[in-house]
Design an enzyme around this catalytic site. Structure first.
Site, mmCIF file in Angstrom:
data_model
loop_
_atom_site.group_PDB
_atom_site.id
_atom_site.type_symbol
_atom_site.label_atom_id
_atom_site.label_comp_id
_atom_site.label_asym_id
_atom_site.label_seq_id
_atom_site.Cartn_x
_atom_site.Cartn_y
_atom_site.Cartn_z
ATOM 1 N N HIS A 1 -13.788 11.535 -7.985
ATOM 2 C CA HIS A 1 -14.907 12.097 -7.236
ATOM 3 C C HIS A 1 -16.220 11.786 -7.944
ATOM 4 C CE1 HIS A 1 -16.748 15.564 -4.901
ATOM 5 N NE2 HIS A 1 -17.630 15.369 -5.839
ATOM 6 N N ASP B 1 -0.981 7.156 -5.354
ATOM 7 C CA ASP B 1 0.197 6.330 -5.070
ATOM 8 C C ASP B 1 0.342 5.910 -3.614
ATOM 9 O OD1 ASP B 1 1.979 8.437 -7.356
ATOM 10 O OD2 ASP B 1 1.119 6.452 -7.712
ATOM 11 N N LYS C 1 -3.986 2.408 -1.933
ATOM 12 C CA LYS C 1 -5.321 1.919 -1.593
ATOM 13 C C LYS C 1 -5.679 0.644 -2.349
ATOM 14 C CE LYS C 1 -7.594 5.356 -4.488
ATOM 15 N NZ LYS C 1 -8.910 5.223 -5.077
ATOM 16 N N THR C 2 -5.162 0.507 -3.567
ATOM 17 C CA THR C 2 -5.439 -0.719 -4.307
ATOM 18 C C THR C 2 -4.692 -1.897 -3.683
ATOM 19 O OG1 THR C 2 -5.685 0.614 -6.291
ATOM 20 C CG2 THR C 2 -5.471 -1.740 -6.604
#
Lengths: 331, 404
Positions: B78, B15, B18-19
């Site tokens: 990851h 949240d 980064k997008t």
């Protein structure tokens, strides 16, 4: 506004340019890990006292945790870990699945802490169950059941999960648990997770887990020379590993014939123990079931495919009664 | 074939924006006419990509500043980043760590930094987001904390650039300091601080052989793309591979059917070799200056075993796994051993393994390969380290000592 920030950079925190509140703020944050905003509020409401602020924050964390939990409740939790615990007598055990949103969080020690609390509660629950006559107790708990269990500090697991959600900012769910109790039945339990837990915490966790319920035969005549090669515990661990790797559907039937697989293996230039014969007819679902043995005892032993699991069990004087296999995220 | 694009990856809490940041970068750079705006929803989907049959959740975005081209990736997990490294065989050159000032770093920021280290990213830039809704004194402390954390993880916490802004404001078209200007600052810092991956023209040359022809009256010609360095006519060279070493020299060089005096990295060449019969030459052999490389049969690698649903195995592998290894245009029998602390690798997992080849070859760090069973790809990996040779007696890999 941003110009003031360039002054601060490169100056040590102990410098007198910092007001005492800022230093307190950083201290409180460092100690508790709660968001800066919360820490700020805590200090304001508690006369800048670190001790009082900490206590206030703890309560606040529960409240904020619930708020966040409600906000994130609909988010998918496809990642997580499987964990297990067995008591020292090897007669009571539990295996749990706790989920989260990302595999980053699945590796995180804050997440592992709550998994430990859940596992511990489930083990307590398992201890309270009574093994049935001539059989062991096996109880499967669902999400709702788990949330209501009580955990450390007299709080419910739901409360613990809420605080964790608040700390991590990700949805966390208690998916399921299996509780075993074999007291007074002469049976014992062995467990394993895969991969081997890299975090070195007190309990074992991984993406897969298995529990094995067995009886150790004390009749020494049945135990032949092979038992000198590995200790009992090692073989039991390997059997747990076999359950994880080979995914049997049932315990199966004990028979001492050659594993059916080795006859079917396609003649390769060099016999390869690790070859996956299910690849030979990968598009043909029918022949797949011919190759895949569903009964554990009939399967070729993972660590020595030249013999069956049944053969290993016989050699080491082990009766396998049941097993539990968990795969994180399976439907 | 000029310089390659710089690879960027964004990493941070779900949240923290980064997008939004990725979308904002494309929006701002679109104004310069060099990039196309990619909106939040397109990136957020992080669609399941099937690369070589393997499923990864990854969003690819391309953009350009006046200085350079960038290839930007964003993954939710990851495992996705590690899979991308193994399959893409490409390095992320710079990671943008996105932290919202409202929360500061999260417990899992440690795991984000661990990943950055694990996939070998050299450069990190921090974008402290949501500064428009956070007070200054908190922003200061957030920055301090992140710098300390970076230092804990072996980065130079003092030196790492920290940009303050609001990706959301920028995305909305706000031109203030925290809006678009912060994005411009971010791209400036990346433009100026991250070195461009260059073609290596100065190292001893290396030519992996793709093909070999016999030119009547002239001799054997080997064909391939020069991986690095420069090769010149009359260079004394060695042909290495499959336990063989042959010394020869280059009598002619052809690039695009023209005879040239030399050729450099990146060019596809045909080299006429003096006095060597084609029967000694096999695909997969390497040509290089004499005494620069040694034949090896043992390597460390990072490997991913495909899921059953990806066409891979259903059962795990244990140590002493012997199969065909395929790389570039050649294949060879190999043995795979697991780390002593690992007893098995399940399909869908990645692991560090030791590979022993039946014959000695030249394999480079970063070289990709696949493992095939019965013609099906069951694993894919890249070489991470070259180890000392082991003795393989009578073509029997089973007898190789796994511990050495």
């Amino acid at each position: 506004m941003l110009r003031s920030l360039t002054l601060i950079r490169g100056i040590h925190i102990s410098s007198t340019n910092w007001s005492s509140t800022k230093a307190q703020l950083l201290k409180l944050r460092k100690k508790t890990g709660y968001p800066f905003d919360s820490c700020k509020k805590a200090l304001q409401l508690n006369d800048n006292s670190l001790e009082k602020s900490e206590a206030w924050l703890k309560e606040e964390a529960q409240r904020l945790g619930w708020a966040k939990a409600n906000k994130l409740a609909n988010r998918a939790t496809a990642q997580g870990v499987i964990a297990f615990a067995i008591d020292s007598q090897k007669e009571v055990a539990t295996m749990v699945e706790v989920n989260c949103e990302t595999d980053f969080v699945a590796r995180n020690k804050c997440f592992h802490s709550v998994v430990e609390v859940v596992t511990s509660s489930c083990l307590d629950f398992a201890k309270q169950q009574k093994a049935l006559e001539n059989s062991f107790s096996k109880v499967n708990l669902k999400s709702g059941d788990l949330m209501e269990l009580s955990g450390a500090e007299g709080k419910s697991l739901a409360d613990h999960v809420a605080v964790t959600i608040g700390n991590l900012g990700e949805n966390v769910t208690l998916r399921r648990a299996t509780c075993l109790n074999t007291r007074d039945t002469g049976l014992n339990i062995m467990g394993l997770t895969h991969p081997a837990n890299p975090t070195g915490s007190q309990f074992l966790s991984g993406k897969y887990g298995s529990l094995l319920i067995y009886r150790k035969q004390l009749d020494s005549e049945k135990i032949n020379q092979r038992s000198m090669e590995s200790s009992h515990d090692e073989i039991l661990r390997q059997m747990c590993q076999h359950v994880i790797g080979m995914n049997p559907k049932s315990v199966g039937v004990l028979n001492i014939q050659e594993p059916i697989k080795s006859q079917e293996v396609v003649a390769a230039k060099t016999f390869n123990e690790n070859d996956d014969s299910s690849l030979d007819n990968i598009d043909d679902k029918q022949s797949e079931s011919e190759f895949e043995e569903d009964g554990m005892l009939e399967q070729a032993f993972l660590l020595d495919p030249s013999i069956t699991v049944g053969q290993v069990a016989t050699d080491y004087g082990i009766d396998i009664l049941d097993f539990v296999r968990y795969e994180c995220g399976e439907t | 074939m000029q310089h390659c694009a710089v690879q960027i990856g964004t990493i941070g809490h779900v949240d923290h924006g980064k997008t939004t940041l990725t979308a904002a970068i494309t929006k701002v750079l679109e104004k310069d006419g060099l990039s196309k705006f990619v909106d939040y929803d397109q990136i957020d989907k992080a669609p399941e990509e099937k690369a070589r049959g393997i499923t990864i959740n990854i969003a690819h975005v391309g953009y350009e500043t006046l200085k350079r081209k960038y290839a930007h990736v964003d993954c939710p997990g990851h495992a996705d980043f590690v899979k991308n490294m193994i399959i893409g065989a490409s390095q992320i050159d710079c990671a943008i760590l996105v932290v919202a000032a409202t929360d500061g770093s999260m417990p899992q920021t440690r795991e984000h930094l661990l990943l950055i280290k694990q996939v070998g990213v050299q450069h990190v830039v921090v974008f402290i987001n949501k500064c428009d809704i956070t007070e200054n004194d908190v922003i200061e402390l957030v920055e301090l904390e992140i710098r300390e954390l970076l230092t804990d993880f072996g980065f130079n916490g003092h030196e790492i650039p920290c940009i303050f802004g609001s990706a959301l404001l920028a995305l909305k078209g706000d031109t203030s300091e925290l809006g678009e200007q912060s994005i411009r600052k971010l791209m400036d810092v990346i433009d100026n601080n991250i070195p461009t991956p260059k073609r290596d023209f100065t190292s001893p040359f290396l030519l992996p052989i793709d093909n070999c022809l016999l030119v009547p009256g002239r001799g054997a010609v080997v064909i391939g793309t020069l991986k690095r360095g420069t090769v010149c006519k009359n260079d004394k060279v060695e042909l290495l591979g499959f336990d063989e070493k042959k010394i020869t020299s280059v009598s002619d060089i052809h690039v695009f059917k023209n005879s040239v005096a030399s050729a450099k990295a990146g060019e596809n060449v045909g080299l006429l070799l003096r006095g060597l019969k084609p029967k000694f030459i096999r695909k997969g052999m390497i040509l290089c200056p004499i005494n620069t490389l040694t034949l090896k049969n043992r390597f460390k690698a990072t490997i991913y075993f495909l899921l059953r649903s990806e066409g891979g195995r259903s059962k795990p592998i244990t140590s002493n796994y012997q199969q065909q290894l395929f790389s570039h245009t050649w294949n060879i029998f190999c043995r795979i051993d697991l780390d002593s602390s690992v007893s098995m690798v399940m399909p869908g997992e990645h692991a560090e393994v030791i590979i022993t080849l039946l014959n000695k070859m030249i394999m480079d760090i970063g070289q990709p390969f696949t493992i095939r069973e019965n013609g099906r790809t069951v694993a894919t990996g890249i070489i991470s380290e070259v180890l000392s040779n082991v003795h393989v007696s009578k073509n029997n890999l089973s007898k190789v000592n796994a511990e050495s």
